[in-house]
Design a protein around this motif. Structure first.
Motif, PDB file in Angstrom:
ATOM      1  N   PHE A   1       3.069  23.555  88.250  1.00 24.16           N
ATOM      2  CA  PHE A   1       2.958  22.132  88.556  1.00 24.16           C
ATOM      3  C   PHE A   1       4.203  21.650  89.288  1.00 24.16           C
ATOM      4  CE2 PHE A   1       0.332  22.984  84.869  1.00 24.16           C
ATOM      5  CZ  PHE A   1      -0.863  22.380  85.217  1.00 24.16           C
ATOM      6  N   SER A   2       3.954  20.962  90.397  1.00 24.28           N
ATOM      7  CA  SER A   2       5.019  20.393  91.218  1.00 24.28           C
ATOM      8  C   SER A   2       4.748  18.903  91.384  1.00 24.28           C
ATOM      9  CB  SER A   2       5.060  21.076  92.582  1.00 24.28           C
ATOM     10  OG  SER A   2       5.796  20.323  93.517  1.00 24.28           O
ATOM     11  N   LEU A   3       5.781  18.102  91.220  1.00 21.50           N
ATOM     12  CA  LEU A   3       5.611  16.655  91.313  1.00 21.50           C
ATOM     13  C   LEU A   3       5.106  16.246  92.694  1.00 21.50           C
ATOM     14  CD1 LEU A   3       5.906  13.888  89.980  1.00 21.50           C
ATOM     15  CD2 LEU A   3       8.286  13.829  90.777  1.00 21.50           C
ATOM     16  N   THR A   4       5.665  16.849  93.752  1.00 25.08           N
ATOM     17  CA  THR A   4       5.230  16.470  95.100  1.00 25.08           C
ATOM     18  C   THR A   4       3.773  16.863  95.342  1.00 25.08           C
ATOM     19  OG1 THR A   4       6.100  18.574  95.957  1.00 25.08           O
ATOM     20  CG2 THR A   4       7.549  16.648  96.062  1.00 25.08           C
ATOM     21  N   THR A   5       3.354  18.012  94.813  1.00 20.35           N
ATOM     22  CA  THR A   5       1.963  18.428  94.991  1.00 20.35           C
ATOM     23  C   THR A   5       1.024  17.554  94.183  1.00 20.35           C
ATOM     24  OG1 THR A   5       2.724  20.711  95.302  1.00 20.35           O
ATOM     25  CG2 THR A   5       0.385  20.391  94.891  1.00 20.35           C
ATOM     26  N   ILE A   6       1.437  17.158  92.989  1.00 18.33           N
ATOM     27  CA  ILE A   6       0.611  16.276  92.168  1.00 18.33           C
ATOM     28  C   ILE A   6       0.443  14.927  92.862  1.00 18.33           C
ATOM     29  CG2 ILE A   6       0.599  14.916  90.037  1.00 18.33           C
ATOM     30  CD1 ILE A   6       1.765  17.382  88.624  1.00 18.33           C
ATOM     31  N   ILE A   7       1.546  14.396  93.406  1.00 24.72           N
ATOM     32  CA  ILE A   7       1.472  13.093  94.077  1.00 24.72           C
ATOM     33  C   ILE A   7       0.718  13.199  95.395  1.00 24.72           C
ATOM     34  CG2 ILE A   7       2.834  11.281  95.181  1.00 24.72           C
ATOM     35  CD1 ILE A   7       5.033  11.802  93.139  1.00 24.72           C
ATOM     36  N   GLY A   8       1.011  14.250  96.157  1.00 23.96           N
ATOM     37  CA  GLY A   8       0.449  14.357  97.505  1.00 23.96           C
ATOM     38  C   GLY A   8      -0.925  14.969  97.572  1.00 23.96           C
ATOM     39  N   VAL A   9      -1.332  15.728  96.534  1.00 23.70           N
ATOM     40  CA  VAL A   9      -2.627  16.402  96.565  1.00 23.70           C
ATOM     41  C   VAL A   9      -3.527  15.963  95.410  1.00 23.70           C
ATOM     42  CG1 VAL A   9      -3.807  18.638  96.523  1.00 23.70           C
ATOM     43  CG2 VAL A   9      -1.640  18.402  97.756  1.00 23.70           C
ATOM     44  N   ALA A  10      -3.017  16.058  94.182  1.00 20.62           N
ATOM     45  CA  ALA A  10      -3.869  15.820  93.011  1.00 20.62           C
ATOM     46  C   ALA A  10      -4.382  14.387  92.951  1.00 20.62           C
ATOM     47  CB  ALA A  10      -3.110  16.167  91.734  1.00 20.62           C
ATOM     48  N   PHE A  11      -3.486  13.404  93.103  1.00 18.59           N
ATOM     49  CA  PHE A  11      -3.919  12.013  93.037  1.00 18.59           C
ATOM     50  C   PHE A  11      -4.887  11.648  94.167  1.00 18.59           C
ATOM     51  CE2 PHE A  11      -0.323  11.138  90.083  1.00 18.59           C
ATOM     52  CZ  PHE A  11      -1.043  10.475  89.111  1.00 18.59           C
ATOM     53  N   PRO A  12      -4.582  11.978  95.433  1.00 16.14           N
ATOM     54  CA  PRO A  12      -5.569  11.704  96.485  1.00 16.14           C
ATOM     55  C   PRO A  12      -6.893  12.434  96.266  1.00 16.14           C
ATOM     56  CG  PRO A  12      -3.416  12.094  97.455  1.00 16.14           C
ATOM     57  CD  PRO A  12      -3.301  12.442  96.008  1.00 16.14           C
TER      58      PRO A  12
ATOM     59  N   THR B   1       4.037  13.123 106.809  1.00 12.67           N
ATOM     60  CA  THR B   1       4.522  13.787 105.599  1.00 12.67           C
ATOM     61  C   THR B   1       5.944  13.312 105.327  1.00 12.67           C
ATOM     62  OG1 THR B   1       3.175  15.761 105.992  1.00 12.67           O
ATOM     63  CG2 THR B   1       5.018  15.985 104.476  1.00 12.67           C
ATOM     64  N   LEU B   2       6.159  12.729 104.152  1.00  9.49           N
ATOM     65  CA  LEU B   2       7.478  12.270 103.737  1.00  9.49           C
ATOM     66  C   LEU B   2       7.792  12.840 102.354  1.00  9.49           C
ATOM     67  CD1 LEU B   2       7.377   8.477 104.751  1.00  9.49           C
ATOM     68  CD2 LEU B   2       8.617  10.323 105.909  1.00  9.49           C
ATOM     69  N   PHE B   3       8.993  13.426 102.223  1.00 14.43           N
ATOM     70  CA  PHE B   3       9.419  13.993 100.942  1.00 14.43           C
ATOM     71  C   PHE B   3       8.435  15.035 100.418  1.00 14.43           C
ATOM     72  CE2 PHE B   3      10.674   9.447 101.073  1.00 14.43           C
ATOM     73  CZ  PHE B   3      12.032   9.629 101.286  1.00 14.43           C
ATOM     74  N   GLY B   4       7.772  15.715 101.336  1.00 19.08           N
ATOM     75  CA  GLY B   4       6.826  16.744 100.944  1.00 19.08           C
ATOM     76  C   GLY B   4       5.473  16.226 100.508  1.00 19.08           C
ATOM     77  N   VAL B   5       5.245  14.911 100.624  1.00 21.43           N
ATOM     78  CA  VAL B   5       3.988  14.294 100.193  1.00 21.43           C
ATOM     79  C   VAL B   5       3.142  13.986 101.425  1.00 21.43           C
ATOM     80  CG1 VAL B   5       2.934  12.367  98.948  1.00 21.43           C
ATOM     81  CG2 VAL B   5       5.116  13.325  98.170  1.00 21.43           C
ATOM     82  N   GLY B   6       1.847  14.318 101.352  1.00 21.69           N
ATOM     83  CA  GLY B   6       0.956  14.203 102.503  1.00 21.69           C
ATOM     84  C   GLY B   6       0.557  12.786 102.852  1.00 21.69           C
ATOM     85  N   SER B   7      -0.133  12.669 103.993  1.00 22.83           N
ATOM     86  CA  SER B   7      -0.452  11.362 104.572  1.00 22.83           C
ATOM     87  C   SER B   7      -1.488  10.578 103.768  1.00 22.83           C
ATOM     88  CB  SER B   7      -0.950  11.543 106.005  1.00 22.83           C
ATOM     89  OG  SER B   7      -2.148  12.311 106.032  1.00 22.83           O
ATOM     90  N   SER B   8      -2.336  11.244 102.999  1.00 24.31           N
ATOM     91  CA  SER B   8      -3.350  10.521 102.227  1.00 24.31           C
ATOM     92  C   SER B   8      -2.701   9.563 101.236  1.00 24.31           C
ATOM     93  CB  SER B   8      -4.254  11.510 101.483  1.00 24.31           C
ATOM     94  OG  SER B   8      -4.889  12.378 102.370  1.00 24.31           O
ATOM     95  N   PHE B   9      -1.685  10.049 100.538  1.00 25.54           N
ATOM     96  CA  PHE B   9      -0.989   9.200  99.572  1.00 25.54           C
ATOM     97  C   PHE B   9      -0.291   8.045 100.271  1.00 25.54           C
ATOM     98  CE2 PHE B   9       3.028   8.135  97.469  1.00 25.54           C
ATOM     99  CZ  PHE B   9       2.560   7.654  96.258  1.00 25.54           C
TER     100      PHE B   9
END
Length: 417
Positions: A209-220, A364-372
């Motif tokens: 689990f990675s915080l950036t992946t959770i924010i940038g992928v899991a939530f969207p 992409t900012l701070f490793g978080v994708g554009s959807s977020f």
């Protein structure tokens, strides 16, 4: 007993289930392949993804349809897969699996607790639609950007799609796919030498689990799946007169994702377009018996899951232009409907447009994708615009007493006697 069994093998039930699966795979399997490739999946892991998705959809279709005696058809999240094609770039497979687990956990909790209704109140429909349109935009654009390299194949597929949309709209994607296969076969661009028929061996990947992946992928992934898949899926059920409770359906699809995410089952949800096939009069003239078509769809999904490696090698034999074209054509309607829903409300049009543009930009900012970031910027725009509208309204109210003059009523002439 024999007559009862014969009803299960009625041709309309079987054919409706088969067509639903065929449309589901031909319209969006290409997007799943692109999502797996973005995560750097090996051929064995790609086959495992298809195994998990097929088994999960098959079990939920059969189990939920039999239990509720309603045509409950499930599917993978096509918008979610489209999101993953960009969100999983340079993301390790173990982190991708962790994001799948996290999103499925949120879906499960939403079903068990009834959070879904409350959570979605904080995300305006216009913004959810704008985010989806931004995610899918590049698939529509890819149809035309590929014309310069494969003009004949893609041009003929586009023409076929338009004609079939006019005369056979329900089967437009499937017929266009078959036509594209025929054209590619004539051109000699289909290579079937590597296609092998074999049962799939699932590949287990331990999650991290990675915080950036959770924010940038899991939530969207969670938001897109719930807003763009489960909501329309429930709407199709209700429109056809089925009062199946929503919470168990959402909860069980989320729980299925928890079980199968380590094998590549990134998300499961209620189907809408393919579900409508199993709810039509063509599936069964009696509405109470149409659940049999959904059960048959589940059977075919199980078969495709068990033969996931074969399905993967078969699609790998197709020319990339064919896969790109069928994915883009299949998503044209979704892109158009999403844009229409996003821009319909004039009050929220600016915030929806911000969401759409940021999401489509690939920022992409701070490793978080554009959807977020698209959703975040859109929500911020909503707050600012609404606050400004409230201030303007208060100013108008304060000026109203001096601005509005009430003229005395004109005196009526005396009545004639």
């Amino acid at each position: 007993m024999g007559k009862y069994m014969m009803r299960w093998f009625a041709l309309p039930n079987v054919s409706a289930g088969f067509i639903a699966v065929l449309v589901g795979y031909t319209s969006s399997a290409a997007i799943v392949f692109q999502a797996a490739n973005a995560a750097g999946a090996t051929s064995a892991e790609l086959a495992s993804w298809l195994w998990a998705l097929g088994i999960g959809m098959g079990l939920t279709c059969i189990g939920l349809s039999l239990y509720f005696r309603s045509p409950v058809l499930t599917a993978w999240s096509t918008p979610g897969a489209a999101l993953l094609t960009t969100g999983l770039l340079h993301v390790p497979m173990s982190e991708a699996i962790g994001a799948f687990l996290f999103a499925s956990a949120l879906i499960t909790l939403s079903g068990i607790t009834g959070w879904f209704q409350r959570i979605m109140r904080h995300v305006p429909t216009a913004l959810a639609a704008a985010m989806l349109a931004g995610i899918l935009l590049r698939f529509g654009l890819s149809i035309f950007t590929s014309l310069s390299d494969q003009g004949l194949l893609i041009g003929l597929m586009c023409g076929s799609f338009l004609l079939t949309r006019r005369y056979f709209p329900r089967y437009a994607v499937a017929l266009t796919f078959l036509f594209g296969l025929a054209i590619a076969g004539v051109q000699g661009s289909i290579h079937l030498g590597a296609v092998t028929v074999a049962l799939t061996r699932p590949v287990f990947t331990a999650p991290t689990f990675s915080l950036t992946t959770i924010i940038g992928v899991a939530f969207p992934l969670f938001i897109v799946t719930m807003a763009s898949q489960n909501v329309p899926g429930l709407a199709v059920l209700r429109a056809n007169g089925y009062t199946t409770p929503a919470s168990p359906l959402v909860g069980w699809t989320g729980f299925t994702g928890l079980l199968l995410a380590p094998f590549g089952g990134f998300s499961f949800n209620l189907a809408a377009i393919t579900a409508a096939i199993c709810m039509s009069k063509d599936a069964d003239p009696e509405p109470t018996q149409r659940y049999r078509a959904a059960v048959w769809a589940g059977v075919f999904y199980l078969m495709t899951g068990l033969l996931g490696a074969t399905v993967a090698s078969l699609f790998a034999a197709f020319p990339p232009a064919l896969v790109i074209a069928i994915a883009g054509l299949a998503l044209l309607g979704t892109i158009g409907n999403s844009l229409a829903a996003a821009l319909a409300d004039e009050i929220e049009r600016e915030s929806a447009l911000v969401t759409f543009l940021v999401t489509a930009s690939g920022l992409t900012l701070f490793g978080v994708g554009s959807s977020f970031w698209g959703l975040l910027f859109g929500l911020a725009t909503v707050r600012i615009v609404r606050r400004q509208n409230v201030q303007n309204l208060n100013a108008q109210i304060e000026r109203a007493p001096s601005a509005v003059r009430v003229e005395p009523a004109a005196q009526e002439p005396p009545a004639q006697t």
